[in-house]
Design an enzyme around this catalytic site. Structure first.
Site, PDB file in Angstrom:
ATOM      1  N   GLY A 187       0.839  -0.840   0.124  1.00 27.21           N
ATOM      2  CA  GLY A 187       0.132  -0.065  -0.174  1.00 27.21           C
ATOM      3  C   GLY A 187       0.751   1.096  -0.074  1.00 27.21           C
ATOM      4  O   GLY A 187      -0.105   1.896  -0.207  1.00 27.21           O
ATOM      5  N   GLU A 228       4.323   4.310   5.976  1.00 23.94           N
ATOM      6  CA  GLU A 228       3.104   3.024   6.279  1.00 23.94           C
ATOM      7  C   GLU A 228       1.943   3.764   5.365  1.00 23.94           C
ATOM      8  O   GLU A 228       1.617   5.203   5.460  1.00 23.94           O
ATOM      9  CB  GLU A 228       2.349   3.349   7.518  1.00 23.94           C
ATOM     10  CG  GLU A 228       2.395   1.055   7.610  1.00 23.94           C
ATOM     11  CD  GLU A 228       1.015   0.895   6.418  1.00 23.94           C
ATOM     12  OE1 GLU A 228       1.105   0.618   6.171  1.00 23.94           O
ATOM     13  OE2 GLU A 228       1.246  -0.750   7.637  1.00 23.94           O
ATOM     14  N   ASP A 229       1.289   3.428   4.613  1.00 24.08           N
ATOM     15  CA  ASP A 229      -0.077   4.264   3.657  1.00 24.08           C
ATOM     16  C   ASP A 229      -1.609   4.896   5.316  1.00 24.08           C
ATOM     17  O   ASP A 229      -1.505   5.405   5.134  1.00 24.08           O
ATOM     18  CB  ASP A 229      -1.243   3.136   2.574  1.00 24.08           C
ATOM     19  CG  ASP A 229      -1.099   2.223   3.421  1.00 24.08           C
ATOM     20  OD1 ASP A 229      -0.270   1.678   4.178  1.00 24.08           O
ATOM     21  OD2 ASP A 229      -1.598   0.936   2.436  1.00 24.08           O
ATOM     22  N   ASP A 286      -4.988   1.464  10.874  1.00 24.01           N
ATOM     23  CA  ASP A 286      -6.132   1.060  11.171  1.00 24.01           C
ATOM     24  C   ASP A 286      -6.602   0.832  12.568  1.00 24.01           C
ATOM     25  O   ASP A 286      -5.752   1.631  13.959  1.00 24.01           O
ATOM     26  CB  ASP A 286      -6.747   0.205   9.898  1.00 24.01           C
ATOM     27  CG  ASP A 286      -8.031  -0.402   9.973  1.00 24.01           C
ATOM     28  OD1 ASP A 286      -8.553   0.852  10.751  1.00 24.01           O
ATOM     29  OD2 ASP A 286      -8.145  -1.613   9.838  1.00 24.01           O
ATOM     30  N   LYS A 322      -6.542   6.634  11.282  1.00 26.97           N
ATOM     31  CA  LYS A 322      -8.030   6.094  12.047  1.00 26.97           C
ATOM     32  C   LYS A 322      -8.394   6.184  12.876  1.00 26.97           C
ATOM     33  O   LYS A 322      -8.224   4.751  13.910  1.00 26.97           O
ATOM     34  CB  LYS A 322      -9.396   4.988  11.350  1.00 26.97           C
ATOM     35  CG  LYS A 322      -8.751   4.961   9.510  1.00 26.97           C
ATOM     36  CD  LYS A 322      -8.773   3.478   8.820  1.00 26.97           C
ATOM     37  CE  LYS A 322     -10.319   3.866   7.493  1.00 26.97           C
ATOM     38  NZ  LYS A 322     -10.157   2.172   7.538  1.00 26.97           N
ATOM     39  N   PHE A 382     -14.121   2.823   5.054  1.00 24.80           N
ATOM     40  CA  PHE A 382     -13.114   1.860   3.984  1.00 24.80           C
ATOM     41  C   PHE A 382     -12.550   3.220   3.280  1.00 24.80           C
ATOM     42  O   PHE A 382     -14.023   3.944   2.321  1.00 24.80           O
ATOM     43  CB  PHE A 382     -14.003   1.195   3.902  1.00 24.80           C
ATOM     44  CG  PHE A 382     -13.165   0.042   2.574  1.00 24.80           C
ATOM     45  CD1 PHE A 382     -11.451  -0.261   3.145  1.00 24.80           C
ATOM     46  CD2 PHE A 382     -12.280  -0.216   1.555  1.00 24.80           C
ATOM     47  CE1 PHE A 382     -10.802  -1.509   3.081  1.00 24.80           C
ATOM     48  CE2 PHE A 382     -11.343  -0.774   0.758  1.00 24.80           C
ATOM     49  CZ  PHE A 382     -10.646  -1.133   1.248  1.00 24.80           C
ATOM     50  N   VAL A 383     -11.001   3.384   2.306  1.00 25.79           N
ATOM     51  CA  VAL A 383     -11.076   4.073   1.816  1.00 25.79           C
ATOM     52  C   VAL A 383     -10.103   3.552   0.824  1.00 25.79           C
ATOM     53  O   VAL A 383      -9.574   2.281   0.569  1.00 25.79           O
ATOM     54  CB  VAL A 383     -10.349   5.476   2.248  1.00 25.79           C
ATOM     55  CG1 VAL A 383     -11.187   6.776   2.516  1.00 25.79           C
ATOM     56  CG2 VAL A 383      -9.003   5.301   3.156  1.00 25.79           C
ATOM     57  N   ASP A 436      -5.650  -0.177  -1.817  1.00 22.99           N
ATOM     58  CA  ASP A 436      -6.578  -1.371  -2.677  1.00 22.99           C
ATOM     59  C   ASP A 436      -7.983  -1.920  -1.816  1.00 22.99           C
ATOM     60  O   ASP A 436      -8.015  -1.563  -0.986  1.00 22.99           O
ATOM     61  CB  ASP A 436      -5.657  -2.367  -3.109  1.00 22.99           C
ATOM     62  CG  ASP A 436      -5.988  -3.121  -2.039  1.00 22.99           C
ATOM     63  OD1 ASP A 436      -4.949  -2.499  -0.661  1.00 22.99           O
ATOM     64  OD2 ASP A 436      -5.969  -4.526  -2.039  1.00 22.99           O
ATOM     65  N   ARG A 451      -5.305   0.507  -7.146  1.00 26.00           N
ATOM     66  CA  ARG A 451      -4.382   1.431  -6.431  1.00 26.00           C
ATOM     67  C   ARG A 451      -4.157   2.557  -7.184  1.00 26.00           C
ATOM     68  O   ARG A 451      -3.146   3.314  -6.801  1.00 26.00           O
ATOM     69  CB  ARG A 451      -3.238   0.827  -6.224  1.00 26.00           C
ATOM     70  CG  ARG A 451      -3.253  -0.890  -5.314  1.00 26.00           C
ATOM     71  CD  ARG A 451      -1.855  -1.608  -4.635  1.00 26.00           C
ATOM     72  NE  ARG A 451      -2.668  -2.715  -4.504  1.00 26.00           N
ATOM     73  CZ  ARG A 451      -2.517  -2.754  -2.945  1.00 26.00           C
ATOM     74  NH1 ARG A 451      -2.551  -2.240  -1.977  1.00 26.00           N
ATOM     75  NH2 ARG A 451      -2.733  -3.921  -2.163  1.00 26.00           N
TER      76      ARG A 451
HETATM   77  P1  5GP Z   1      -3.905  -2.157  11.041  1.00 25.42           P
HETATM   78  O1  5GP Z   1      -2.538  -3.211  11.169  1.00 25.42           O
HETATM   79  O2  5GP Z   1      -3.235  -1.055  11.600  1.00 25.42           O
HETATM   80  O3  5GP Z   1      -5.774  -2.618  11.058  1.00 25.42           O
HETATM   81  O4  5GP Z   1      -4.549  -2.298   8.877  1.00 25.42           O
HETATM   82  C1  5GP Z   1      -3.405  -1.779   8.112  1.00 25.42           C
HETATM   83  C2  5GP Z   1      -3.429  -2.335   6.912  1.00 25.42           C
HETATM   84  O5  5GP Z   1      -4.714  -2.480   6.995  1.00 25.42           O
HETATM   85  C3  5GP Z   1      -3.185  -1.105   5.505  1.00 25.42           C
HETATM   86  O6  5GP Z   1      -1.706  -1.193   5.639  1.00 25.42           O
HETATM   87  C4  5GP Z   1      -3.826  -1.013   5.211  1.00 25.42           C
HETATM   88  O7  5GP Z   1      -3.502  -2.485   4.155  1.00 25.42           O
HETATM   89  C5  5GP Z   1      -5.229  -1.840   5.464  1.00 25.42           C
HETATM   90  N1  5GP Z   1      -6.661  -1.151   5.346  1.00 25.42           N
HETATM   91  C6  5GP Z   1      -6.802  -0.560   6.947  1.00 25.42           C
HETATM   92  N2  5GP Z   1      -7.885   0.328   6.443  1.00 25.42           N
HETATM   93  C7  5GP Z   1      -7.975   1.096   5.218  1.00 25.42           C
HETATM   94  C8  5GP Z   1      -9.051   1.157   4.407  1.00 25.42           C
HETATM   95  O8  5GP Z   1      -9.434   1.938   4.393  1.00 25.42           O
HETATM   96  N3  5GP Z   1      -8.666   1.048   3.054  1.00 25.42           N
HETATM   97  C9  5GP Z   1      -7.279  -0.352   2.632  1.00 25.42           C
HETATM   98  N4  5GP Z   1      -7.935  -0.085   1.216  1.00 25.42           N
HETATM   99  N5  5GP Z   1      -7.032  -1.053   3.344  1.00 25.42           N
HETATM  100  C10 5GP Z   1      -6.803  -0.577   4.693  1.00 25.42           C
HETATM  101 MG    MG Z   2      -0.346  -1.950   4.115  1.00 25.13          MG
END
Ligand code: 5GP
Ligand code: MG
Length: 179
Positions: free
Chosen positions: A49, A103-104, A107, A135, A156-157, A163, A169
């Site tokens: 991402g 990081e993108d 979450d 978030k 969700f974005v 993606d 992407r």
């Molecule tokens: P975390 O481990 O912080 O829960 O999640 C991180 C990963 O979840 C991000 O790097 C991404 O790949 C995915 N992710 C979390 N929220 C979103 C979202 O709103 N849209 C997309 N496309 N991916 C997300």
């Molecule tokens: Mg990611």
């Protein structure tokens, strides 16, 4: 900015424009240029991402810096959170370096929460996190980003590297799932 788009049959509406993202990349890079002057930091971008954000941010980095890309693979294990994260492509160069994770989106925080100890084991001089999106209301694991582009709600974005099931992407701006 274009109006709504469809990815895998789901509707998404414009949320953050290319111009806003570009401006934010410039702002974050300016802070990093100042904070790390003379320190030659090592950026570690987490695939897939973050590749678009990393490319745009890095072009605004004007101090000496290196960048490396890694992939995190998750498999079922025996940690308290249920699975184990391992890094593909991480080498020993982290030792004694000032490291900035790219990081993108942050979450729940699970991914970095599980990965950061692996990095700390390699004795970086310092470790910070730069994420384009966060978030805060979705956070389940205690991970604090040091540089943040945009705080967004728990919706969700897609686009700009992010993606939806493999697609989206390549969309230049960020779109949010429609109600
Ligand atoms: P975390 O481990 O912080 O829960 O999640 C991180 C990963 O979840 C991000 O790097 C991404 O790949 C995915 N992710 C979390 N929220 C979103 C979202 O709103 N849209 C997309 N496309 N991916 C997300
Ligand atoms: Mg990611």
């Amino acid at each position: 900015m274009d109006s709504q788009i469809t990815v895998h049959g789901k509707r998404f509406v414009p949320y953050i424009s290319e111009e806003e993202i570009e401006h934010k990349c410039f702002e974050i890079a300016a802070k990093i240029n100042k904070d790390y002057e003379g320190q030659k930091p090592l950026f570690i971008a987490i695939l897939n991402g973050s590749f678009v954000f990393a490319a745009d941010l890095f072009r605004h980095i004007s101090i000496d810096a290196e960048i490396s890309f890694i992939k995190l693979a998750s498999y079922k294990g025996t940690t308290s959170s249920g699975n184990v994260i391992t890094a593909i492509g991480l080498d020993e160069r982290v030792k004694d370096r000032h490291v900035i994770i790219l990081e993108d989106i942050l979450d729940t925080g699970r991914t970095l929460y599980q990965f950061l100890p692996e990095l700390y084991n390699q004795n970086p001089l310092s470790l910070k996190i730069a994420t384009l999106l966060t978030k805060p209301s979705a956070r389940l694991f205690d991970v604090q980003p040091d540089y943040v582009g945009f705080e967004i709600p728990d919706k969700f974005v897609v686009g700009y590297g992010l993606d939806y099931d493999g697609l989206g992407r390549n969309i230049p701006a960020i779109y949010q799932l429609a109600e």
